[in-house]
Scaffold this motif. Structure first.
Motif, mmCIF file in Angstrom:
data_model
loop_
_atom_site.group_PDB
_atom_site.id
_atom_site.type_symbol
_atom_site.label_atom_id
_atom_site.label_comp_id
_atom_site.label_asym_id
_atom_site.label_seq_id
_atom_site.Cartn_x
_atom_site.Cartn_y
_atom_site.Cartn_z
ATOM 1 N N ARG A 1 13.785 -58.510 -39.323
ATOM 2 C CA ARG A 1 15.183 -58.573 -38.879
ATOM 3 C C ARG A 1 15.341 -59.009 -37.423
ATOM 4 O O ARG A 1 16.250 -59.789 -37.112
ATOM 5 C CB ARG A 1 15.845 -57.201 -39.093
ATOM 6 N N PRO A 2 14.511 -58.575 -36.476
ATOM 7 C CA PRO A 2 14.692 -59.009 -35.085
ATOM 8 C C PRO A 2 14.533 -60.505 -34.864
ATOM 9 O O PRO A 2 14.881 -61.006 -33.788
ATOM 10 C CB PRO A 2 13.591 -58.231 -34.340
ATOM 11 N N TYR A 3 14.021 -61.210 -35.875
ATOM 12 C CA TYR A 3 13.773 -62.644 -35.735
ATOM 13 C C TYR A 3 14.809 -63.491 -36.463
ATOM 14 O O TYR A 3 14.637 -64.700 -36.591
ATOM 15 C CB TYR A 3 12.378 -62.978 -36.266
ATOM 16 N N GLU A 4 15.898 -62.884 -36.910
ATOM 17 C CA GLU A 4 16.855 -63.608 -37.751
ATOM 18 C C GLU A 4 17.694 -64.629 -36.982
ATOM 19 O O GLU A 4 18.367 -65.466 -37.590
ATOM 20 C CB GLU A 4 17.778 -62.628 -38.476
ATOM 21 N N CYS A 5 17.687 -64.582 -35.661
ATOM 22 C CA CYS A 5 18.450 -65.550 -34.882
ATOM 23 C C CYS A 5 17.847 -65.662 -33.491
ATOM 24 O O CYS A 5 16.996 -64.845 -33.101
ATOM 25 C CB CYS A 5 19.924 -65.148 -34.777
ATOM 26 N N ASP A 6 18.292 -66.679 -32.748
ATOM 27 C CA ASP A 6 17.950 -66.742 -31.327
ATOM 28 C C ASP A 6 19.207 -66.406 -30.550
ATOM 29 O O ASP A 6 20.031 -65.615 -31.016
ATOM 30 C CB ASP A 6 17.339 -68.101 -30.961
ATOM 31 N N GLY A 7 19.409 -66.999 -29.365
ATOM 32 C CA GLY A 7 20.579 -66.671 -28.566
ATOM 33 C C GLY A 7 21.890 -67.127 -29.181
ATOM 34 O O GLY A 7 22.959 -66.691 -28.748
ATOM 35 N N LEU A 8 21.845 -67.996 -30.180
ATOM 36 C CA LEU A 8 23.046 -68.393 -30.915
ATOM 37 C C LEU A 8 23.222 -67.418 -32.073
ATOM 38 O O LEU A 8 22.906 -67.717 -33.227
ATOM 39 C CB LEU A 8 22.913 -69.835 -31.415
ATOM 40 N N ALA A 9 23.710 -66.230 -31.742
ATOM 41 C CA ALA A 9 23.712 -65.122 -32.705
ATOM 42 C C ALA A 9 24.758 -65.268 -33.801
ATOM 43 O O ALA A 9 24.758 -64.483 -34.758
ATOM 44 C CB ALA A 9 23.923 -63.803 -31.962
ATOM 45 N N ALA A 10 25.639 -66.250 -33.681
ATOM 46 C CA ALA A 10 26.647 -66.448 -34.730
ATOM 47 C C ALA A 10 26.017 -66.932 -36.031
ATOM 48 O O ALA A 10 26.607 -66.781 -37.103
ATOM 49 C CB ALA A 10 27.702 -67.446 -34.255
ATOM 50 N N TYR A 11 24.820 -67.519 -35.938
ATOM 51 C CA TYR A 11 24.111 -68.002 -37.125
ATOM 52 C C TYR A 11 22.859 -67.157 -37.319
ATOM 53 O O TYR A 11 22.038 -67.040 -36.405
ATOM 54 C CB TYR A 11 23.719 -69.469 -36.957
ATOM 55 N N PRO B 1 15.494 -68.985 -38.412
ATOM 56 C CA PRO B 1 14.531 -69.102 -39.515
ATOM 57 C C PRO B 1 15.072 -69.875 -40.708
ATOM 58 O O PRO B 1 16.269 -70.147 -40.822
ATOM 59 C CB PRO B 1 14.270 -67.637 -39.900
ATOM 60 N N ILE B 2 14.157 -70.186 -41.603
ATOM 61 C CA ILE B 2 14.470 -70.750 -42.914
ATOM 62 C C ILE B 2 14.142 -69.673 -43.950
ATOM 63 O O ILE B 2 13.104 -69.009 -43.844
ATOM 64 C CB ILE B 2 13.654 -72.026 -43.157
ATOM 65 N N ALA B 3 15.009 -69.482 -44.905
ATOM 66 C CA ALA B 3 14.873 -68.359 -45.843
ATOM 67 C C ALA B 3 13.516 -68.333 -46.530
ATOM 68 O O ALA B 3 12.933 -67.265 -46.737
ATOM 69 C CB ALA B 3 15.993 -68.415 -46.881
ATOM 70 N N ALA B 4 13.001 -69.488 -46.898
ATOM 71 C CA ALA B 4 11.713 -69.542 -47.601
ATOM 72 C C ALA B 4 10.604 -70.008 -46.664
ATOM 73 O O ALA B 4 9.611 -70.578 -47.108
ATOM 74 C CB ALA B 4 11.817 -70.474 -48.801
ATOM 75 N N GLY B 5 10.770 -69.739 -45.354
ATOM 76 C CA GLY B 5 9.797 -70.217 -44.385
ATOM 77 C C GLY B 5 9.164 -69.117 -43.569
ATOM 78 O O GLY B 5 9.484 -67.932 -43.693
#
Length: 492
Positions: free
Chosen positions: A35-45, A90-94
């Motif tokens: 979970r901590p890796y689900e986004c970078d500084g562009l947290a809207a995505y 990230p990519i869901a299957a990556g």
């Protein structure tokens, strides 16, 4: 993946293969761990990755890439996650490949003024280590206490001193890269020039799409004997824009030349207490560095130009502590936005300096049209804008308006002869705006470079370079008055 069961089976297969080449603690697959890796500084995505790996050596990086290549698994490289364009989403299957544990300063050569570091070394840590030799690493992004040199290479980061000292590309001599095919290649070199094509410049700013950085050789520069900052206040934004052009026209290249409008100053001052003039329509921060004599002369010359340009007040830092305080306000502009708005969307575009007034006026008109506030804080000296669009994601449609506002700012940057990014990268944030800037033949040339490094298309796919189909669809969404604003899209 078609369903949860298939995704679970795929995750188990890939995790098992990765655990053959990495310690178990270096392979994260449980949702609470990834979970901590689900986004970078562009947290809207956000996107939860299938697996996160944490190699701690170059050999382990190569081993991970081998597994992913053989299994056809996409790989998204990640540094500290401070990027602002979604390049590390990230990519869901990556697999997310974090370089955080590759964090050694390999060696420092005070005579050659170079440092060899691994990609997970923090930007500021290089300068801290070099300080004993009277040296430092010049590029200083606002996130320099956290961002890593590997991420800086990926995004070609700059900072408040980039006008005089340049971006990452001007301060890196060599990178060592692990390719998706399992090779180690070195781009550039420690000499003044390297043989063959200048692939170093191609690689810097490529956003993780061409290879994984495993080692970087950076230039170090002598720490100036003295540095002082002028804070100049203006009662009109346009006057401050003219002052920027006047400084450069006078042959003065400040160490840093930054602008903040009144919204930014009032946003930052209660947070940092930097001593900013919150009644001014805009302020300029102009730094001079060098010997005592050089700085004294430059301060006098800059003061004269600023006064002639219409400055209503000028303050000069009287100590190193005050100089750092002036800069702390500028560098804390992004976090300070959280004091006045639940959310903000930070854009990044670059324009010719002579167009600053026109573009800022255009942004002001957009504020009224979109019903959203925008704080402007940016690298005025090289025309690199960072509009902070303030919005509330809890209000229906506000984020979509903020996105449209940002896209229109970038379109205006292109219209006046600029570009859609200066130092934040394209990522997923500006991928549609690439369709505004580049024609189909140019995009295909970018893909040709991508295929040359990554024929399998596994490194950070679907980022930075839009497909022609995507551009065609984007063009259809931008029909105005029955005509496409970007005629080249009609050829798709």
């Amino acid at each position: 993946m078609n369903n949860v069961a298939e995704m679970g089976a795929r995750r188990a297969q890939v995790a098992a293969a990765l655990q053959q080449v990495l310690p178990a603690r270096a392979v994260l697959s449980a949702p609470e761990d990834t979970r901590p890796y689900e986004c970078d500084g562009l947290a809207a995505y956000r996107q939860l990755p299938m697996i996160v790996v944490l190699p701690d050596s170059e050999a382990q990086v190569l081993a991970v890439l081998k597994v992913c290549r053989e299994l056809g698994v996409p790989v998204v490289p990640r540094g500290a996650g401070t990027g602002l364009s979604g390049g590390a989403m990230p990519i869901a299957a990556g697999v997310v490949l974090s370089t955080a544990r590759l964090n050694r300063i390999v060696r420092m050569d005070a005579y050659a003024r170079t440092a060899v570091v691994q990609p997970g070394v923090r930007n500021l840590a290089i300068s801290e280590a070099a300080a004993a030799h009277g040296l430092y690493y010049a590029p200083d992004p606002s996130s320099q206490i956290a961002c890593t040199i590997g991420g800086n290479v990926a995004e070609n980061s700059g900072g408040v001193h980039c006008l005089k000292y340049g971006l990452t590309v001007h301060n890196v001599l060599r990178v060592r890269v692990a390719t998706i095919d399992g090779e180690l290649v070195e781009l550039g070199g420690e000499a003044l020039d390297a043989p063959g094509l200048d692939l170093l410049s191609v690689f810097i700013g490529s956003e993780g799409m061409l290879g994984i950085v495993t080692e970087v050789t950076v230039k170090l520069v002598p720490k100036p004997a003295v540095a002082r900052v002028i804070m100049a206040s203006f009662d009109e934004v346009l006057k401050s824009c003219h002052a920027v052009a006047a400084l450069i026209a006078a042959g003065i290249i400040p160490a840093g030349l930054e602008m903040m409008d009144q919204t930014s100053s009032r946003m930052v001052e209660p947070f940092v207490k930097a001593g900013y003039d919150t009644e001014a329509a805009a302020i300029l921060l102009c730094e001079a560095d060098g010997t005592e004599e050089e700085v004294e002369e430059d301060i006098a010359r800059m003061t004269a130009v600023l006064n002639t340009a219409g400055a209503i007040a000028i303050a000069v830092s009287r100590s190193e502590a005050e100089r750092l305080k002036f800069w702390s306000g500028r560098k804390n502009a992004f976090p300070a936005a959280g004091r006045i708005s639940p959310d903000y969307y930070c854009m990044d575009g670059t324009i010719p300096r002579k167009r600053l007034g026109q573009v800022l006026a255009g942004i002001a008109a957009m504020e009224a049209r979109y019903g959203l506030r925008c704080a402007n804080v940016f690298h005025a000296g090289d025309g690199n804008l960072h509009p902070l669009i303030l919005f509330n994601a809890n209000i229906p449609d506000e984020f979509h308006r903020a996105e449209a506002f940002g896209a229109e700012i970038l379109a205006l940057c292109v219209e006046v002869g600029g570009t859609i990014t200066g130092e934040h990268g394209v990522g997923i944030e500006k991928i549609d705006s690439m369709c505004v800037q580049f024609a189909p033949a140019e995009l295909e040339a970018f893909f040709s470079v991508k295929r040359g490094f990554d024929p399998h298309g596994l490194l950070n796919p679907d980022k930075a370079i839009p497909t022609l189909h995507r551009c065609a669809e984007f063009g259809k969404l931008r029909v105005s008055g029955g005509a496409l604003p970007f005629p080249h899209l009609e050829r798709f």
